[in-house]
Enzyme design. Structure first.
Site, mmCIF file in Angstrom:
data_model
loop_
_atom_site.group_PDB
_atom_site.id
_atom_site.type_symbol
_atom_site.label_atom_id
_atom_site.label_comp_id
_atom_site.label_asym_id
_atom_site.label_seq_id
_atom_site.Cartn_x
_atom_site.Cartn_y
_atom_site.Cartn_z
ATOM 1 N N TYR A 202 -11.351 -2.490 2.583
ATOM 2 C CA TYR A 202 -11.120 -3.839 3.315
ATOM 3 C C TYR A 202 -9.507 -4.351 3.021
ATOM 4 O O TYR A 202 -9.112 -4.221 1.791
ATOM 5 C CB TYR A 202 -11.843 -5.044 2.868
ATOM 6 N N SER A 203 -8.719 -4.768 3.884
ATOM 7 C CA SER A 203 -7.539 -5.192 3.789
ATOM 8 C C SER A 203 -6.577 -3.965 3.162
ATOM 9 O O SER A 203 -6.500 -2.971 3.664
ATOM 10 C CB SER A 203 -7.506 -6.304 2.713
ATOM 11 N N ALA A 204 -6.081 -4.244 2.067
ATOM 12 C CA ALA A 204 -5.250 -2.939 1.254
ATOM 13 C C ALA A 204 -6.165 -1.974 1.182
ATOM 14 O O ALA A 204 -5.743 -0.726 0.828
ATOM 15 C CB ALA A 204 -4.548 -3.310 0.004
ATOM 16 N N HIS A 440 -8.943 -13.731 7.428
ATOM 17 C CA HIS A 440 -8.957 -12.365 6.783
ATOM 18 C C HIS A 440 -10.186 -12.641 5.764
ATOM 19 O O HIS A 440 -9.889 -13.606 4.938
ATOM 20 C CB HIS A 440 -7.635 -12.204 6.326
#
Length: 531
Positions: A202-204, A440
């Site tokens: 997730y995300s980075a 997010h």
């Protein structure tokens, strides 16, 4: 502390380990757990900024008489967050979750999950998949590695590369890769199927997943590990900065630390390694280029990686290996993205903030496109909000669309499953302001079945039908029923809880930005990469 019972496992030539069987409030088992199992030797002292070192063949986690005890959690790489008591540079470890019961004949499928945090912060201990493993059909061993972050994981310069054969750029990615290789080599001892590994994050962690997939696709077939990928709320990003641009950041860091630039590269590295973690982290918060991210080193990150997506070679490799991809976004990503090191409320500050992440040429092109005449967009209240929007577009919305469109254009559309989340569970209100919407991270309660919070019965039923039953099939390697009519269609969970497969209303703008960045996306590489 959660109720638990000891859980012993024989890892054969790796020895014996003691973990936990985690229990619910009725003392029923949720899953088995091992916390902080090393996958590499400590990257400390003279090994700070060295390539991660594999455990030696003679390494044992414990004996039958004295099993290694792994009931805690992974070390937390030092980072610009207020949890210094948990910091530990000796962080190259993984948390492992195992379903209750007997595995399938070939072993449990494996999900290798990479945590997020802009590559600057975060840790492998924050996610909670226990109820997912106990209450849903998503039965898989989950491996969550810690890895080096910020200045510890992504410091780079031509000088460092030339000091010795051990120093390297993109160390955080090399850490992830070694953890993935460790998983491939050892997961069968935990009951897993090494030939059925999905990588995701997730995300980075999603951005890392892209780079791990790209690296894996560059290897010969007999060395590839990845079978499927989950890229959640992040895309491929831009072609990373060159080593020449990274040198500017390196010089700025040296100045902040009062290390003379006229010293030799070896002397600079020696001084950097002598400093404590707190001093290093504090210095990174005082410099212009404060984001430590990947660089184009010609080794882990290939020169022209974005061109590989555009010219079809990336799609060709995915098709050859049959690697399927779930990729998507939340509706209001920008509300969280705008909180990470936001600029002052003016356009010049925004431009400087973007330069901390991206190559200068790309930043100039983005500024011309987004803010013609230097004017604030009409849909933004101020320049801080404008930063959140452009940051989310580049990290997630637009670059994801450019990548997906290129894969479809080159015949890999049958491998792609796109999604969008516009619905928010009630438990999200405890972590995110309501007026941030479906921002997010809010969908992690969907993917990880509450992620430590509770979902009500109606929410559980909605999530199963929308995505979770298909997620379970995907990780197992079974056919999913996505419902989309063509590869660029998006499966959307709408605000009212309904599912709609629809056209992508943002595709045109995403491709426009992709093409603009493509014109300036070839990273200049004047320093020979050490392969």
């Amino acid at each position: 502390m959660r109720a638990s019972e000891p859980y012993l496992r024989d890892l054969q030539f790796r020895g014996f380990v003691e973990g936990l069987t985690l229990l619910d409030k009725q003392s029923l088992p949720l899953c088995h757990y091992f916390g902080g199992i090393p996958y590499a030797l400590p990257p400390t002292k003279q090994f700070r900024w060295a390539r991660p070192r594999s455990l030696p063949p003679c390494f044992r986690y414990g004996t039958s008489a004295s099993p290694g005890k792994y009931t805690g959690s992974c070390g937390v790489c030092p980072q610009p967050q207020p949890n210094e008591d948990a910091w530990d540079e000796d962080c190259l470890q993984s948390n492992i979750y195992i379903p209750i019961g007997d595995p399938p004949q070939q072993g449990w499928p494996v999900l290798f999950w990479i945590h997020g945090g802009f590559l600057q912060f975060g840790n492998a201990n924050d996610s909670n998949p226990m109820k997912m493993l106990s209450d849903t059909d998503c039965k898989a061993i989950i491996v969550m590695p810690a890895y080096r972050l910020n200045v510890f994981g992504f410091l780079a310069s031509p000088e460092l590369l030339n000091v010795s054969s051990d120093t390297s750029a993109n160390l955080g990615f090399w850490d992830q890769r070694l953890a993935l290789e460790w998983t491939w080599q050892n997961i069968s001892y935990f009951g897993g199927n090494a030939s059925n590994i999905t990588i995701g994050g997730y995300s980075a962690g999603s951005h890392s997943t892209f780079h791990q997939l790209a690296y894996d696709l560059g290897l010969p077939d007999n060395k590839c590990i990845v079978r499927r990928a989950l890229m959640m709320s992040n895309g491929p990003g831009l072609q990373p900065k060159s080593l020449d641009e990274a040198q500017d950041q390196f010089d700025e860091l040296l100045q902040a630390l009062e290390i003379p630039r006229e010293l030799s590269a070896a002397e600079k590295l020696l001084k950097l390694r002598s400093l404590d973690a707190r001093t290093l982290v504090d210095a990174t918060t005082r410099i212009k280029y404060h984001q430590f991210r990947a660089v184009t080193d010609g080794s882990f990150v290939r020169v022209g990686l974005m061109r590989e997506i555009d010219n079809g070679s990336f799609a060709s490799r995915m098709k050859t290996r049959g690697i399927k991809l779930i990729i998507g976004e939340c509706k209001d990503e920008h509300n969280v993205y705008g909180t990470w090191r936001p600029p002052s409320n003016d356009i010049d500050s925004l431009f400087q903030r973007l330069q901390a992440d991206y190559p200068t040429a790309s930043c100039k092109a983005l500024m011309r496109h987004y803010y013609p005449g230097g004017k604030l967009p009409t849909d933004c209240q101020d320049w801080k909000q404008a930063f959140g929007c452009i940051y989310a577009d580049i990290q997630i919305h637009h670059l994801e669309r450019g990548m997906v469109n290129a894969l479809v254009r080159h015949g890999a559309g049958h491998l792609i499953y796109r999604y969008r989340i516009e619905w928010r569970a009630a438990c999200c209100d405890r972590r995110w302001p309501k007026d941030w919407g479906v921002t997010h991270g809010t969908d992690m309660v969907l993917w990880f079945w509450g992620d430590g919070d509770s979902l009500n019965k109606a929410e559980q039923q909605l999530i199963r039908a929308a995505f979770h039953d298909n997620l379970a099939k995907f990780i197992k390697g079974e056919e999913v029923e996505w419902g989309t009519q063509h590869p660029l269609h998006i499966r959307t969970l709408k605000a009212n809880g309904s599912v709609k497969c629809e056209e992508d209303r943002w595709l045109e703008e995403g491709l426009k930005v992709w093409d603009i960045l493509k014109e300036v996306g070839t990273t200049r590489q004047t320093v020979a990469a050490r392969l």
